[in-house]
Design an enzyme around this catalytic site. Structure first.
Site, PDB file in Angstrom:
ATOM      1  N   ARG A  90       0.880  -1.255   0.011  1.00 57.78           N
ATOM      2  CA  ARG A  90      -0.199   0.207  -0.030  1.00 57.78           C
ATOM      3  C   ARG A  90       0.803   1.438   0.064  1.00 57.78           C
ATOM      4  NH1 ARG A  90      -5.096  -0.087   2.054  1.00 57.78           N
ATOM      5  NH2 ARG A  90      -4.927   1.937   3.109  1.00 57.78           N
ATOM      6  N   ARG A 122       9.784   6.368  -2.459  1.00 57.19           N
ATOM      7  CA  ARG A 122      10.213   7.381  -3.585  1.00 57.19           C
ATOM      8  C   ARG A 122      11.523   7.650  -3.479  1.00 57.19           C
ATOM      9  NH1 ARG A 122       5.147  10.208  -2.552  1.00 57.19           N
ATOM     10  NH2 ARG A 122       3.674   9.084  -3.389  1.00 57.19           N
ATOM     11  N   ARG A 130      -9.113  -6.158  13.841  1.00 51.81           N
ATOM     12  CA  ARG A 130      -8.318  -5.127  14.684  1.00 51.81           C
ATOM     13  C   ARG A 130      -9.456  -4.087  14.805  1.00 51.81           C
ATOM     14  NH1 ARG A 130      -4.592  -6.894  17.588  1.00 51.81           N
ATOM     15  NH2 ARG A 130      -3.542  -5.109  17.906  1.00 51.81           N
ATOM     16  N   ARG A 180      -0.497   6.139  16.138  1.00 51.64           N
ATOM     17  CA  ARG A 180      -0.420   7.350  15.559  1.00 51.64           C
ATOM     18  C   ARG A 180      -1.346   8.337  15.976  1.00 51.64           C
ATOM     19  NH1 ARG A 180      -3.349   5.987   9.496  1.00 51.64           N
ATOM     20  NH2 ARG A 180      -5.390   5.448  10.336  1.00 51.64           N
ATOM     21  N   GLU A 185      -4.331   7.192  18.731  1.00 57.27           N
ATOM     22  CA  GLU A 185      -5.179   6.004  18.191  1.00 57.27           C
ATOM     23  C   GLU A 185      -4.339   4.566  18.470  1.00 57.27           C
ATOM     24  OE1 GLU A 185      -5.689   6.560  14.122  1.00 57.27           O
ATOM     25  OE2 GLU A 185      -5.434   4.367  13.503  1.00 57.27           O
ATOM     26  N   TYR A 244      -9.652  -5.698   3.142  1.00 57.77           N
ATOM     27  CA  TYR A 244      -9.284  -4.461   3.788  1.00 57.77           C
ATOM     28  C   TYR A 244      -9.266  -3.368   2.450  1.00 57.77           C
ATOM     29  CZ  TYR A 244      -5.146  -1.357   5.549  1.00 57.77           C
ATOM     30  OH  TYR A 244      -4.384  -0.265   6.027  1.00 57.77           O
ATOM     31  N   ASP A 273     -10.203   0.253   0.581  1.00 54.96           N
ATOM     32  CA  ASP A 273     -10.087   1.663   0.489  1.00 54.96           C
ATOM     33  C   ASP A 273     -11.456   2.190   0.242  1.00 54.96           C
ATOM     34  OD1 ASP A 273      -7.538   2.000   1.669  1.00 54.96           O
ATOM     35  OD2 ASP A 273      -6.405   2.073  -0.207  1.00 54.96           O
TER      36      ASP A 273
HETATM   37  N1  UDP Z   1       2.655   1.133   8.397  1.00 58.57           N
HETATM   38  C1  UDP Z   1       3.698   1.121   8.894  1.00 58.57           C
HETATM   39  N2  UDP Z   1       4.474   2.402   9.639  1.00 58.57           N
HETATM   40  C2  UDP Z   1       3.630   3.363   9.116  1.00 58.57           C
HETATM   41  C3  UDP Z   1       2.788   3.507   8.408  1.00 58.57           C
HETATM   42  C4  UDP Z   1       2.261   2.267   7.882  1.00 58.57           C
HETATM   43  O1  UDP Z   1       4.730   0.080   9.173  1.00 58.57           O
HETATM   44  O2  UDP Z   1       4.211   4.557   9.706  1.00 58.57           O
HETATM   45  C5  UDP Z   1       2.194  -0.032   7.827  1.00 58.57           C
HETATM   46  C6  UDP Z   1       1.518  -0.828   8.783  1.00 58.57           C
HETATM   47  O3  UDP Z   1       1.386  -2.162   8.696  1.00 58.57           O
HETATM   48  C7  UDP Z   1       0.112  -0.501   8.290  1.00 58.57           C
HETATM   49  C8  UDP Z   1       0.275  -0.650   6.600  1.00 58.57           C
HETATM   50  O4  UDP Z   1       1.686  -0.045   6.631  1.00 58.57           O
HETATM   51  O5  UDP Z   1      -1.080  -1.220   8.558  1.00 58.57           O
HETATM   52  C9  UDP Z   1      -0.684   0.195   5.730  1.00 58.57           C
HETATM   53  O6  UDP Z   1      -0.607   1.615   6.115  1.00 58.57           O
HETATM   54  P1  UDP Z   1      -1.667   2.768   5.740  1.00 58.57           P
HETATM   55  O7  UDP Z   1      -1.149   3.925   6.362  1.00 58.57           O
HETATM   56  O8  UDP Z   1      -2.224   2.348   4.526  1.00 58.57           O
HETATM   57  O9  UDP Z   1      -2.756   2.108   6.966  1.00 58.57           O
HETATM   58  P2  UDP Z   1      -4.166   2.880   7.384  1.00 58.57           P
HETATM   59  O10 UDP Z   1      -4.331   4.475   7.186  1.00 58.57           O
HETATM   60  O11 UDP Z   1      -5.033   2.273   6.299  1.00 58.57           O
HETATM   61  O12 UDP Z   1      -4.380   2.214   8.801  1.00 58.57           O
END
Ligand code: UDP
Length: 390
Positions: free
Chosen positions: A179, A183, A255, A285, A306, A354, A356
């Site tokens: 996902r 870059r 989860r 986060r 969170e 999962y 979007d």
């Molecule tokens: N992830 C991570 N570190 C980060 C952000 C994301 O390891 O700082 C991993 C984590 O396993 C997460 C996945 O990447 O579940 C997808 O992240 P995304 O930000 O797409 O998650 P969402 O916003 O859907 O919770």
């Protein structure tokens, strides 16, 4: 209208999130009478937003939702409903006492390794750190070790992912990490899609538009049982597939999230989303929701911290876990559901994936259109329009 819709052709849509609201809207426009039932006391599912009095801010009650898509049809659809403002998701991560830019980009790489690499040099540098002995990564960890190497993996992904999913990244599929882009320039846009934005008045305004059709009757605070299906021509069910069958074979793992909400008089963190990569920090986060509406002048600043944990019955399910064990269980439910007549299982919970928002909307549009095509041909819509096991 190609269909000869009669008054008694009542459709039930279970769940007022994106799957349900889009299907209800498209069927209502086709002349059907649709009951939309949701067990919660509000529409919008986990996309529900609300302006709180004590903050004055439109808050994403179930956590950050930033709309992004490459699908032009979906973008046209949502922007025809309400006004969207341009919004670019830029995420930071606090790791080991420093703040970095995400997704991993040239700034992150140069800061982390204390270097001044050019894009080409950084590409080579990171590639040399990757474990090239991993040919075809299957797990999250393999994917990370192959593409960014041990150091970046351990800093940005390992701890966060363990907190988020409650298991080792060795047990998770590579698709979760895919996902996120990596870059080799200074582009810090979290998403790579062509279209990105935020509904000006929050997500709830979209649901009010979708469900505001005169043929739609919204019933909130109402559970829907399997028996209720007999009252309807067809049911589109966006609730949890295991719940539909009374958890007969066991509970699928999810989860859930818990939020600590705090309102401040000052700008708390200076950005919308701050991730915390360290395993020692108990939360994943923090989102500062006034930054989700940068066109408004915030008088207060509201922060959601969170925490992720295993979902138990009665909790709000967020992320389907889909490990080997869950997939075995899912298979049983899917086999059972495939024989269910007059019910179509849709969306994140109905198909246990999962998803979007844009994919959910696109699939829901397809479900509505294909179902109409089925009825025109004198057939019932099938239990699934996508294979949940794929
Ligand atoms: N992830 C991570 N570190 C980060 C952000 C994301 O390891 O700082 C991993 C984590 O396993 C997460 C996945 O990447 O579940 C997808 O992240 P995304 O930000 O797409 O998650 P969402 O916003 O859907 O919770």
């Amino acid at each position: 209208m190609g269909l000869n819709v009669k008054n008694k052709d009542k459709i039930a849509v279970v769940g007022a999130g994106f799957s349900g609201a889009v299907i209800a809207n498209l069927l209502a426009k086709e002349g059907f009478y649709v009951d939309v039932l949701d067990s919660r006391d509000h529409i919008g599912g986990n996309c529900f937003t609300k302006r709180y009095e004590d903050s004055g801010v439109v808050e994403h009650v179930y956590g950050p939702h930033i709309f992004h898509t490459d699908n032009e049809d979906v973008w046209r659809f949502v922007t025809s409903l309400v006004k969207f403002r341009s919004y670019t998701n830029r995420v930071k991560s606090t790791v080991n006492g420093s703040v970095y830019s995400l997704p991993i980009n040239l700034h992150t790489i140069n800061q982390f390794f204390n270097k001044v690499l050019s894009p080409g040099e950084a590409r080579e540098f990171v590639s040399n750190m990757g474990d090239q002995s991993i040919a075809d990564p299957v797990t999250f960890e393999d994917q990370a070790l192959k593409f960014v190497g041990k150091e970046l993996y351990e800093a940005f992904f390992k701890g966060y992912t363990e907190k988020q999913w409650g298991v080792s990244p060795r047990e998770l599929p590579a698709s979760i990490l895919k996902r996120l882009p990596v870059r080799f320039n200074y582009d810090d846009n979290y998403f790579s899609h062509r279209f990105q934005g935020m509904p000006e008045d929050g997500y709830t305004s979209i649901f009010e538009k979708l469900l505001g059709h005169e043929n739609i009757n919204v019933v909130l605070g109402r559970d829907f049982s399997r028996e209720d299906r007999k009252k309807y021509k067809h049911v589109f069910y966006s609730g949890a597939i295991d719940a539909w069958f009374g958890f007969e074979y066991g509970d699928l793992g999810y989860r859930t999230l818990e939020f600590k909400r705090e309102v401040y008089d000052f700008d708390f963190q200076g950005c919308a989303v701050m991730n915390y990569g360290d395993a020692s920090v108990p939360f994943t986060r923090r989102a500062q929701h006034d930054y989700f509406s940068p066109w408004e002048e915030a008088k207060k600043h509201v922060v959601y911290t969170e925490y992720s944990r295993a979902s138990a019955r009665g909790d709000t399910p967020y992320y389907p876990i889909r490990l080997v064990e869950e997939k075995e269980l899912l298979k049983k439910y899917v086999e059972r559901a495939s024989k269910e007549v007059g019910v179509t299982f849709v969306g994140r919970l109905g198909t246990y994936r999962y998803l979007d928002m844009d994919v959910t909307i696109s699939e829901a549009m397809n479900v509505a259109n294909q179902s109409i095509a089925c009825w025109l041909e004198g057939r019932r819509p099938p239990s699934f329009f996508v294979d949940p096991l794929a």
